[in-house]
Design a protein around this motif. Structure first.
Motif, PDB file in Angstrom:
ATOM      1  N   PHE A 135      -9.377   8.511  32.520  1.00 30.83           N
ATOM      2  CA  PHE A 135      -8.483   9.485  31.906  1.00 30.83           C
ATOM      3  C   PHE A 135      -9.084  10.880  32.019  1.00 30.83           C
ATOM      4  CE2 PHE A 135      -5.953   6.331  29.517  1.00 30.83           C
ATOM      5  CZ  PHE A 135      -6.827   5.255  29.483  1.00 30.83           C
ATOM      6  N   TYR A 171      -8.476  14.401  29.709  1.00 28.88           N
ATOM      7  CA  TYR A 171      -7.836  15.055  28.571  1.00 28.88           C
ATOM      8  C   TYR A 171      -8.215  16.542  28.599  1.00 28.88           C
ATOM      9  CZ  TYR A 171      -6.632  10.645  26.191  1.00 28.88           C
ATOM     10  OH  TYR A 171      -6.088   9.423  25.850  1.00 28.88           O
ATOM     11  N   GLN A 230      -8.466  20.036  26.026  1.00 26.90           N
ATOM     12  CA  GLN A 230      -8.479  20.533  24.647  1.00 26.90           C
ATOM     13  C   GLN A 230      -8.480  22.061  24.694  1.00 26.90           C
ATOM     14  OE1 GLN A 230     -11.997  19.618  22.289  1.00 26.90           O
ATOM     15  NE2 GLN A 230     -10.836  19.742  20.391  1.00 26.90           N
ATOM     16  N   GLY A 270      -9.235  25.281  19.482  1.00 27.77           N
ATOM     17  CA  GLY A 270      -8.685  24.987  18.162  1.00 27.77           C
ATOM     18  C   GLY A 270      -7.588  23.952  18.141  1.00 27.77           C
ATOM     19  N   GLN A 271      -7.407  23.272  19.250  1.00 26.64           N
ATOM     20  CA  GLN A 271      -6.315  22.299  19.346  1.00 26.64           C
ATOM     21  C   GLN A 271      -6.843  20.876  19.487  1.00 26.64           C
ATOM     22  OE1 GLN A 271      -3.035  23.357  19.058  1.00 26.64           O
ATOM     23  NE2 GLN A 271      -4.070  25.292  18.616  1.00 26.64           N
ATOM     24  N   GLY A 272      -5.888  19.953  19.491  1.00 31.00           N
ATOM     25  CA  GLY A 272      -6.234  18.553  19.715  1.00 31.00           C
ATOM     26  C   GLY A 272      -6.363  18.247  21.200  1.00 31.00           C
ATOM     27  N   LEU A 273      -6.410  16.976  21.512  1.00 32.30           N
ATOM     28  CA  LEU A 273      -6.586  16.524  22.888  1.00 32.30           C
ATOM     29  C   LEU A 273      -5.248  16.118  23.484  1.00 32.30           C
ATOM     30  CD1 LEU A 273      -9.647  14.398  21.999  1.00 32.30           C
ATOM     31  CD2 LEU A 273      -9.703  16.132  23.770  1.00 32.30           C
ATOM     32  N   LEU A 328      -3.402  14.441  26.869  1.00 29.90           N
ATOM     33  CA  LEU A 328      -3.624  13.658  28.076  1.00 29.90           C
ATOM     34  C   LEU A 328      -3.056  14.375  29.284  1.00 29.90           C
ATOM     35  CD1 LEU A 328      -4.527  10.890  29.312  1.00 29.90           C
ATOM     36  CD2 LEU A 328      -2.135  10.199  29.050  1.00 29.90           C
ATOM     37  N   GLU A 387     -11.175  23.263  27.392  1.00 27.80           N
ATOM     38  CA  GLU A 387     -12.242  22.281  27.593  1.00 27.80           C
ATOM     39  C   GLU A 387     -11.602  21.030  28.178  1.00 27.80           C
ATOM     40  OE1 GLU A 387     -15.366  23.214  25.997  1.00 27.80           O
ATOM     41  OE2 GLU A 387     -16.449  21.573  26.952  1.00 27.80           O
ATOM     42  N   PHE A 430     -12.038  17.040  29.327  1.00 31.49           N
ATOM     43  CA  PHE A 430     -12.832  15.840  29.088  1.00 31.49           C
ATOM     44  C   PHE A 430     -12.382  14.706  29.991  1.00 31.49           C
ATOM     45  CE2 PHE A 430     -15.215  17.112  25.395  1.00 31.49           C
ATOM     46  CZ  PHE A 430     -14.419  18.074  24.789  1.00 31.49           C
ATOM     47  N   LEU A 443     -12.232   4.829  23.825  1.00 36.16           N
ATOM     48  CA  LEU A 443     -12.547   5.771  24.889  1.00 36.16           C
ATOM     49  C   LEU A 443     -13.996   6.206  24.798  1.00 36.16           C
ATOM     50  CD1 LEU A 443      -9.363   7.989  24.704  1.00 36.16           C
ATOM     51  CD2 LEU A 443     -10.120   6.793  26.747  1.00 36.16           C
ATOM     52  N   PHE A 497     -16.202   9.235  26.168  1.00 35.05           N
ATOM     53  CA  PHE A 497     -15.962  10.557  26.721  1.00 35.05           C
ATOM     54  C   PHE A 497     -17.183  11.125  27.425  1.00 35.05           C
ATOM     55  CE2 PHE A 497     -11.854  12.001  25.169  1.00 35.05           C
ATOM     56  CZ  PHE A 497     -11.572  11.109  24.159  1.00 35.05           C
TER      57      PHE A 497
END
Lengths: 114, 117
Positions: free
Chosen positions: A34, A36, A38, A41-44, A46, A88, A90, A102, A104
């Protein structure tokens, strides 16, 4: 040791330039793979995933990744980077035979120059 | 509609306090996870639940206790908070079968930023 490696901690590219982010894994069998993203200041979110089949995978936002078994790699690419791609990134795997969690990589920070 | 939601988004508290973070998913998934992201942005699994049953429990202090009242919720309770607990905590969910080698894609919540003073 089994692991996921993202060799580049920080990459800077110019807007409009191409991008390749590297990811290598070391497991006895091919894990599920996978990418991902980011944003600050946010979530991850896909971007794309590889389970089997065609080794070139298309994702959202114009990203693609290529699985290369011989190199144990799953590199992420984009032909033309936009300023909004600064984030960022991942790489992550679900190891073979695992319970599904997962694992990472440590992430690659992408900066985009105007 | 938010697929995976977490509350609160920010949590600032004193050492020694007890706090909870809530997670809810409306995707109909049967597996939920908690991950911790440290100050260097490294993400690591803490727990996972499948249909309210604990599946994964990584090496996490006993002060951390997940609770799953139903398969749409997985809350994280932390006792006696320490400075080192400061991190971003992410909830995630996926659709998996129990005992299978999952290929369910995990969808993440927005994160809860915990700061322990």
């Amino acid at each position: 040791a089994q692991s996921v490696t993202q060799p580049d901690i920080h990459i800077t590219v110019s807007e409009g330039a191409s991008l390749e982010l590297r990811c290598n894994y070391s497991y006895g069998a091919t894990p599920y793979l996978f990418w991902y993203v980011q944003s600050p200041g946010q979530g991850l979110q896909l971007l794309l995933k590889y389970f089997s089949g065609d080794t070139l995978v298309q994702g959202i936002k114009g990203f693609e990744a290529e699985f290369k078994r011989s190199q144990s790699s799953f590199n992420l690419r984009k032909p033309s980077v936009h300023w909004s791609d600064a984030a960022e990134y991942f790489c992550a795997v679900v190891p073979p035979g695992s319970q599904g969690n997962l694992i990472f990589g440590k992430g690659t920070k992408l900066s985009v120059k105007p | 509609d938010t697929a995976v939601s977490q509350t609160p988004k920010y949590l600032v508290t004193q050492m020694g306090n007890d706090k909870s973070i809530k997670c809810e998913q409306n995707l109909g998934h049967d597996t939920m996870y908690w991950y911790k992201q440290d100050s260097k942005k490294f993400l690591k699994i803490m727990f996972s639940y499948n249909n309210k049953e604990l599946i994964i429990n990584e090496t996490v202090p006993n002060r951390f206790s997940p609770k799953s009242p139903d398969k749409a919720h997985l809350n994280l309770h932390i006792n006696s908070l320490e400075l080192g607990d400061s991190a971003v905590y992410f909830c995630a969910s996926s659709q998996d079968g129990r005992g299978k080698f999952t290929r369910g894609t995990q969808y993440f919540g927005p994160g809860t930023r915990l700061l322990v003073l």
